[in-house]
Enzyme design. Structure first.
Site, mmCIF file in Angstrom:
data_model
loop_
_atom_site.group_PDB
_atom_site.id
_atom_site.type_symbol
_atom_site.label_atom_id
_atom_site.label_comp_id
_atom_site.label_asym_id
_atom_site.label_seq_id
_atom_site.Cartn_x
_atom_site.Cartn_y
_atom_site.Cartn_z
ATOM 1 N N HIS A 7 0.602 -1.023 0.518
ATOM 2 C CA HIS A 7 0.007 0.028 0.276
ATOM 3 C C HIS A 7 0.596 1.075 0.299
ATOM 4 C CE1 HIS A 7 -3.065 3.322 1.121
ATOM 5 N NE2 HIS A 7 -4.011 2.088 1.066
ATOM 6 N N CYS A 8 2.269 1.439 0.961
ATOM 7 C CA CYS A 8 2.539 2.916 1.355
ATOM 8 C C CYS A 8 3.276 3.623 -0.102
ATOM 9 C CB CYS A 8 4.075 2.185 1.937
ATOM 10 S SG CYS A 8 3.383 2.116 3.402
ATOM 11 N N LEU A 9 3.867 2.186 -0.790
ATOM 12 C CA LEU A 9 4.622 3.284 -2.664
ATOM 13 C C LEU A 9 3.847 3.258 -3.643
ATOM 14 C CD1 LEU A 9 8.518 1.926 -2.283
ATOM 15 C CD2 LEU A 9 6.997 3.609 -0.988
ATOM 16 N N ASP A 59 0.552 5.047 -2.102
ATOM 17 C CA ASP A 59 -0.004 6.416 -0.600
ATOM 18 C C ASP A 59 0.519 7.822 -1.157
ATOM 19 O OD1 ASP A 59 -0.958 5.074 0.864
ATOM 20 O OD2 ASP A 59 1.324 4.401 2.470
#
Length: 412
Positions: A253-255, A258
């Site tokens: 999800h982070c890269l 986000d």
């Protein structure tokens, strides 16, 4: 609210330190598994879950009536992208559900990654409208970004510093008080907007730097330069440099997601393009295509077409030693190869069945599979793989993680 890879570890820790916890999730299947002591989050073992259940202080449920009269509510629900735009519907639903049970003096904390302003501009009005209370006066409200790193045994929820914030001083005190009971260190910031931005800054920093080395890897290959050796040499500088390594793309999800929240917010609010994020998205999103092109070229040099070739993919997770396949570039690589007519097989000891196209045959990484493959592609460098065997048994290895060496091995 939300018993996924963020909410479940927090629930377990809260039980451990003595809180009474209701683990709410809208997915009845997840709730049933939790109630049976079966964890679906790798960082939480079945033993940990069973121990929490035995205390009588952990109740997994999909019935929101059970959390009536709560003291603290933590929202840790998904925030996906839909057609490139933030989808905050899960946050909206969670806030609306909580509002019906919100009482004076209670504390609501948002942990889901989102754009700056969400806590005060979206969550607060929903809670106020549904409860008749005023944020910061009738109830406490704050934001604390999750920093869970799946599979990381060194930095966990407990020993990773926790950024905390509140809509006013009283809310900050309440939010900090809760997290001080479950983690070693809290870091207070002045408003939720700074806390929301801090999370996006952390992930955008990584996203941009990964894109930089990915593009460098492509150019270095064309120039006949070993990018891995260059990164290793640069890493000997004790100041002013932080090593990042190339790979087949970014996942989780982070890269992939986000940084786009920040880009969307800047575009919508200020009318400007966040060019760094958009360029990084372009580079990282196209890395799976680059991997496939490199594999096609490698097969061509052996006078083989990708159409009809048997290709073994090693690793389907986006991150080593985890079973997390969210947004994994390996899934895109598999799809591209299938579209080109390859017979695709995949081995991953961590990822459960069902994350890739049904035409991808799931196998184990054993000598027979390595020998039978026209090409082996290392996409996720799980420690469970025998890299010496891979390098000696396979006739062609395209290694995107540089875990193997040999005359038949090509590196990204």
């Amino acid at each position: 609210m939300g018993q996924g890879y963020v909410g479940l570890p927090l629930a377990m820790r809260a039980v451990e330190v003595g809180h009474d916890v209701v683990g709410y999730d809208i997915d009845p299947a997840k709730v049933k598994r939790l109630a049976a002591g079966e964890s679906y989050v790798e960082d939480i073992s079945n033993q940990q879950l069973a121990a929490a259940l035995v205390t009588g202080r952990y109740l997994p449920t999909d019935q929101h009536g059970w959390f009536a009269g709560f003291d603290v509510a933590v929202i840790s629900v998904p925030t996906p992208l839909r057609d490139g735009n933030p989808d905050l519907s899960f946050i909206e639903q969670a806030a609306a559900t909580l509002a019906a049970h919100l009482r004076p003096g209670a504390t609501v904390i948002l942990e889901s990654t989102t754009y700056p302003g969400t806590t005060e501009e979206l969550v607060a009005p929903i809670l106020e409208e549904g409860s008749g209370l005023v944020a910061g006066v009738g109830f406490h409200l704050g934001y604390s970004p999750e920093r869970i790193d799946p599979g990381n045994q060194d930095y966990t929820l407990v020993n990773t510093p926790k950024v905390v914030s509140g809509v006013n001083e009283a809310s900050l005190t309440a939010v900090k008080g809760f997290y001080d009971s479950v983690v070693d260190t809290t870091v207070s910031v002045s408003t939720p907007k700074e806390a929301e931005l801090s999370k996006l800054l952390e992930n955008t920093f990584r996203h941009v730097n990964v894109a930089l080395v990915n593009e460098l890897a492509m150019f270095a290959n064309d120039l006949g330069i070993d990018i891995w050796e260059a990164i290793g040499a640069a890493s000997t500088k004790p100041f002013g440099f932080m090593p990042f390594t190339p790979g087949p793309g970014v996942g989780g999800h982070c890269l992939p997601i986000d940084p786009s929240y920040l880009s969307w917010r800047v575009k919508r609010t200020l009318g400007h393009s966040f060019r760094f994020v958009e360029l990084a998205n372009d580079v990282n999103d196209h890395m799976p295509d680059y991997v496939v092109r490199r594999l096609i070229n490698a097969l061509n040099r052996q006078q083989k077409a990708v159409n009809g070739s048997r290709v073994l993919l090693l690793g389907l997770a986006y991150k080593r030693n985890t079973g997390d396949a969210r947004e994994s570039p390996a899934v895109t690589v598999a799809d591209r190869l299938l579209a080109l007519g390859a017979y695709v097989r995949a081995a991953d000891p961590h990822v459960q069945i069902g994350h890739v196209d049904a035409r991808v045959v799931r196998v184990e990484c054993i000598p027979d599979e390595l020998e039978a493959a026209d090409a082996v592609v290392i996409l996720t460098d799980h420690d469970a793989f025998d890299y010496k065997s891979i390098a000696t048994e396979a006739s062609l290895v395209f290694d995107t993680r540089r875990r193997t060496v040999g005359p038949q091995v090509e590196h990204l």
